[in-house]
Design a protein around this motif. Structure first.
Motif, mmCIF file in Angstrom:
data_model
loop_
_atom_site.group_PDB
_atom_site.id
_atom_site.type_symbol
_atom_site.label_atom_id
_atom_site.label_comp_id
_atom_site.label_asym_id
_atom_site.label_seq_id
_atom_site.Cartn_x
_atom_site.Cartn_y
_atom_site.Cartn_z
ATOM 1 N N PRO A 84 13.975 -12.560 -20.158
ATOM 2 C CA PRO A 84 14.604 -13.108 -21.372
ATOM 3 C C PRO A 84 13.867 -12.758 -22.653
ATOM 4 C CG PRO A 84 13.529 -14.845 -20.097
ATOM 5 C CD PRO A 84 13.553 -13.622 -19.238
ATOM 6 N N PHE A 85 12.555 -12.641 -22.607
ATOM 7 C CA PHE A 85 11.794 -12.290 -23.799
ATOM 8 C C PHE A 85 12.119 -10.868 -24.265
ATOM 9 C CE2 PHE A 85 9.187 -15.703 -21.990
ATOM 10 C CZ PHE A 85 9.014 -16.506 -23.105
ATOM 11 N N LEU A 86 12.252 -9.948 -23.307
ATOM 12 C CA LEU A 86 12.606 -8.571 -23.663
ATOM 13 C C LEU A 86 14.020 -8.499 -24.235
ATOM 14 C CD1 LEU A 86 11.108 -6.581 -20.648
ATOM 15 C CD2 LEU A 86 10.240 -6.678 -22.981
ATOM 16 N N LEU A 87 14.942 -9.255 -23.643
ATOM 17 C CA LEU A 87 16.320 -9.235 -24.118
ATOM 18 C C LEU A 87 16.436 -9.882 -25.495
ATOM 19 C CD1 LEU A 87 18.185 -10.127 -20.801
ATOM 20 C CD2 LEU A 87 18.069 -7.898 -21.918
ATOM 21 N N MET A 88 15.690 -10.953 -25.730
ATOM 22 C CA MET A 88 15.736 -11.612 -27.039
ATOM 23 C C MET A 88 15.088 -10.770 -28.131
ATOM 24 S SD MET A 88 15.202 -15.726 -26.423
ATOM 25 C CE MET A 88 13.730 -15.585 -25.414
ATOM 26 N N SER A 89 14.117 -9.933 -27.749
ATOM 27 C CA SER A 89 13.433 -9.108 -28.747
ATOM 28 C C SER A 89 14.343 -8.054 -29.359
ATOM 29 C CB SER A 89 12.212 -8.437 -28.120
ATOM 30 O OG SER A 89 12.611 -7.485 -27.131
ATOM 31 N N THR A 90 15.392 -7.679 -28.650
ATOM 32 C CA THR A 90 16.326 -6.678 -29.163
ATOM 33 C C THR A 90 17.625 -7.306 -29.660
ATOM 34 O OG1 THR A 90 17.241 -6.339 -26.940
ATOM 35 C CG2 THR A 90 15.434 -4.914 -27.617
ATOM 36 N N GLU A 91 17.769 -8.606 -29.507
ATOM 37 C CA GLU A 91 18.985 -9.283 -29.956
ATOM 38 C C GLU A 91 18.823 -9.693 -31.415
ATOM 39 O OE1 GLU A 91 22.278 -10.021 -30.465
ATOM 40 O OE2 GLU A 91 22.138 -9.835 -28.272
ATOM 41 N N LYS A 92 19.424 -8.922 -32.289
ATOM 42 C CA LYS A 92 19.273 -9.134 -33.727
ATOM 43 C C LYS A 92 19.823 -10.487 -34.158
ATOM 44 C CE LYS A 92 19.914 -6.658 -38.096
ATOM 45 N NZ LYS A 92 20.532 -5.473 -38.730
ATOM 46 N N ARG A 93 20.876 -10.963 -33.474
ATOM 47 C CA ARG A 93 21.478 -12.236 -33.859
ATOM 48 C C ARG A 93 20.528 -13.398 -33.609
ATOM 49 N NH1 ARG A 93 26.758 -11.401 -30.253
ATOM 50 N NH2 ARG A 93 25.106 -10.539 -28.945
ATOM 51 N N ILE A 94 19.766 -13.339 -32.494
ATOM 52 C CA ILE A 94 18.801 -14.396 -32.205
ATOM 53 C C ILE A 94 17.651 -14.345 -33.197
ATOM 54 C CG2 ILE A 94 17.164 -15.274 -30.498
ATOM 55 C CD1 ILE A 94 18.964 -14.388 -28.316
ATOM 56 N N PHE A 136 3.166 -23.253 -12.161
ATOM 57 C CA PHE A 136 4.089 -24.118 -12.881
ATOM 58 C C PHE A 136 4.214 -23.717 -14.354
ATOM 59 C CE2 PHE A 136 3.279 -27.366 -9.443
ATOM 60 C CZ PHE A 136 4.592 -27.353 -8.975
ATOM 61 N N PHE A 137 3.138 -23.201 -14.931
ATOM 62 C CA PHE A 137 3.208 -22.730 -16.316
ATOM 63 C C PHE A 137 4.161 -21.542 -16.425
ATOM 64 C CE2 PHE A 137 1.656 -19.858 -19.652
ATOM 65 C CZ PHE A 137 1.790 -20.676 -20.763
ATOM 66 N N GLU A 138 4.055 -20.603 -15.492
ATOM 67 C CA GLU A 138 4.949 -19.441 -15.506
ATOM 68 C C GLU A 138 6.397 -19.873 -15.321
ATOM 69 O OE1 GLU A 138 5.111 -15.136 -13.255
ATOM 70 O OE2 GLU A 138 5.021 -16.946 -12.037
ATOM 71 N N ILE A 139 6.650 -20.790 -14.387
ATOM 72 C CA ILE A 139 8.016 -21.261 -14.137
ATOM 73 C C ILE A 139 8.572 -21.980 -15.361
ATOM 74 C CG2 ILE A 139 9.402 -22.852 -12.752
ATOM 75 C CD1 ILE A 139 7.606 -22.191 -10.371
ATOM 76 N N THR A 140 7.753 -22.816 -16.003
ATOM 77 C CA THR A 140 8.198 -23.556 -17.181
ATOM 78 C C THR A 140 8.540 -22.621 -18.334
ATOM 79 O OG1 THR A 140 6.803 -25.426 -16.531
ATOM 80 C CG2 THR A 140 7.569 -25.370 -18.817
ATOM 81 N N ILE A 141 7.698 -21.625 -18.576
ATOM 82 C CA ILE A 141 7.964 -20.652 -19.643
ATOM 83 C C ILE A 141 9.259 -19.890 -19.345
ATOM 84 C CG2 ILE A 141 7.147 -18.521 -20.710
ATOM 85 C CD1 ILE A 141 5.704 -20.975 -21.699
ATOM 86 N N GLY A 142 9.447 -19.472 -18.100
ATOM 87 C CA GLY A 142 10.648 -18.737 -17.736
ATOM 88 C C GLY A 142 11.913 -19.570 -17.878
ATOM 89 N N ILE A 143 11.867 -20.838 -17.467
ATOM 90 C CA ILE A 143 13.038 -21.716 -17.582
ATOM 91 C C ILE A 143 13.380 -21.934 -19.051
ATOM 92 C CG2 ILE A 143 13.834 -24.092 -17.237
ATOM 93 C CD1 ILE A 143 12.375 -24.106 -14.570
ATOM 94 N N THR A 144 12.371 -22.156 -19.881
ATOM 95 C CA THR A 144 12.610 -22.383 -21.309
ATOM 96 C C THR A 144 13.246 -21.160 -21.973
ATOM 97 O OG1 THR A 144 10.697 -23.870 -21.381
ATOM 98 C CG2 THR A 144 11.533 -23.042 -23.482
ATOM 99 N N ALA A 145 12.694 -19.976 -21.719
ATOM 100 C CA ALA A 145 13.211 -18.757 -22.340
ATOM 101 C C ALA A 145 14.634 -18.445 -21.871
ATOM 102 C CB ALA A 145 12.280 -17.586 -22.033
ATOM 103 N N ASN A 146 14.886 -18.576 -20.583
ATOM 104 C CA ASN A 146 16.231 -18.308 -20.063
ATOM 105 C C ASN A 146 17.239 -19.330 -20.567
ATOM 106 O OD1 ASN A 146 16.337 -15.972 -17.969
ATOM 107 N ND2 ASN A 146 14.445 -17.045 -17.463
ATOM 108 N N THR A 147 16.822 -20.578 -20.744
ATOM 109 C CA THR A 147 17.725 -21.597 -21.273
ATOM 110 C C THR A 147 18.132 -21.274 -22.707
ATOM 111 O OG1 THR A 147 16.718 -23.297 -19.861
ATOM 112 C CG2 THR A 147 17.995 -24.058 -21.745
ATOM 113 N N ILE A 148 17.158 -20.860 -23.530
ATOM 114 C CA ILE A 148 17.453 -20.501 -24.924
ATOM 115 C C ILE A 148 18.424 -19.325 -24.980
ATOM 116 C CG2 ILE A 148 16.448 -19.574 -27.047
ATOM 117 C CD1 ILE A 148 13.902 -21.136 -26.384
#
Length: 307
Positions: A287-297, A18-30
């Motif tokens: 989502p964490f990898l994609l956000m790490s390269t997204e300069k706007r975020i 559930f911790f993994e699912i919660t972290i994934g849902i939060t990151a993908n939502t952002i």
């Protein structure tokens, strides 16, 4: 009496899943909200914004469905009508199939965008963004039809003993289907997965060769004492290559846990734990990898912290 899996007492396993699912849902939502706001605020979208946004939405729905499945696996929810079973399992399988399709398209689009002018892919640069929505609709329709078998074969677990049932969760089971249709579906799913993984491997190899060629070509412009500065495009390309590697690794690990471990630990709670953990890993890391390269975020987050 049904042979149910007694795993509700494994609190550490349940909490980890559930911790993994919660972290994934939060990151993908952002990440999804960022792309929605970017579109609504009329910012000029990048060529890869659409596939990245779709991949984020797919992973968000996948993790939500996996949350329901994990909840019914560890604590029986009693979905007696079978409709909830059909919807949740169907969405989970559909999103899993669309994840590999979209990841492959993302890799191919990146390879096309990086291709030099004298390359054979040059003519597809302007056409790729135009034909991508049509390809997207085709993949959605094809996978919706292909995974439609779960709407027929999945139902609530009956109160009678049946050795032909495959237990999916505590409340849901899969009824056997005709051998011919089973082999047809199995062949189509595997052909699709192998084809997309092969295309990912080809596009990733092409991207690596372009990066190596680019590095050799401009190496003489930099002194030996200073390392060349990595451009945003090259950083994004390396991230996509890392995504391809993580997806391929998680895919084969998922196949191993589904086949080999299912034979060795058929009703062992540890097997279901490993299978869920590996199956959710790519959707959580992506989502964490994609956000790490997204300069706007990064700029938006840093400005918030300064305030």
């Amino acid at each position: 009496m049904n042979k149910k899996r007694k795993i509700s007492r494994y609190t550490d396993i349940r909490n980890t899943v559930f911790f993994e699912i919660t972290i994934g849902i939060t990151a993908n939502t952002i990440l999804l909200l960022f792309h929605i706001l970017t579109f609504l605020l009329k910012h000029r979208p990048k060529p890869l914004d659409l596939p990245i946004g779709q991949l984020t939405l797919i992973h968000l729905v996948l993790l939500v469905a996996m949350g329901f499945i994990a909840k019914d696996t560890f604590e029986s929810q009693g979905w007696k009508d079978g409709l909830m079973c059909k919807v949740v399992i169907y969405l989970q399988r559909l999103m899993r199939a669309l994840s590999i399709c979209t990841t492959c398209l993302l890799s191919i689009l990146q390879a096309i965008m990086l291709s030099p002018r004298n390359s054979c892919l040059e003519k597809f640069k302007h056409k790729s963004t135009h034909y991508y929505p049509y390809c997207l609709v085709f993949l959605w329709i094809f996978n919706m039809l292909l995974n439609g078998r779960f709407l027929v074969s999945i139902g609530a677990t009956p109160n009678v003993t049946s050795h032909s049932l495959i237990f999916v969760t505590e409340s849901c089971s899969q009824w056997p289907i005709n051998h011919l249709f089973r082999y047809i579906f199995f062949a189509l799913v595997n052909i699709q997965d192998i084809s997309f993984i092969g295309l990912m491997a080809l596009s990733s190899g092409y991207i690596v060769s372009l990066l190596c060629r680019h590095k050799r070509r401009f190496q003489h412009l930099h002194s030996t004492s200073h390392s060349p500065q990595v451009s945003p495009e090259e950083r994004a390309t390396r991230t996509i290559l890392l995504l391809m590697s993580i997806f391929t690794l998680m895919y084969f690990l998922d196949c191993v846990t589904f086949s080999l471990l299912a034979i060795l630990w058929k009703n062992d709670p540890v097997h279901h734990f490993v299978q869920m953990l590996v199956g959710n890993a790519y959707a959580t890391i992506c989502p964490f990898l994609l956000m790490s390269t997204e300069k706007r975020i990064i700029q938006c987050l840093t400005s918030k912290w300064k305030i």
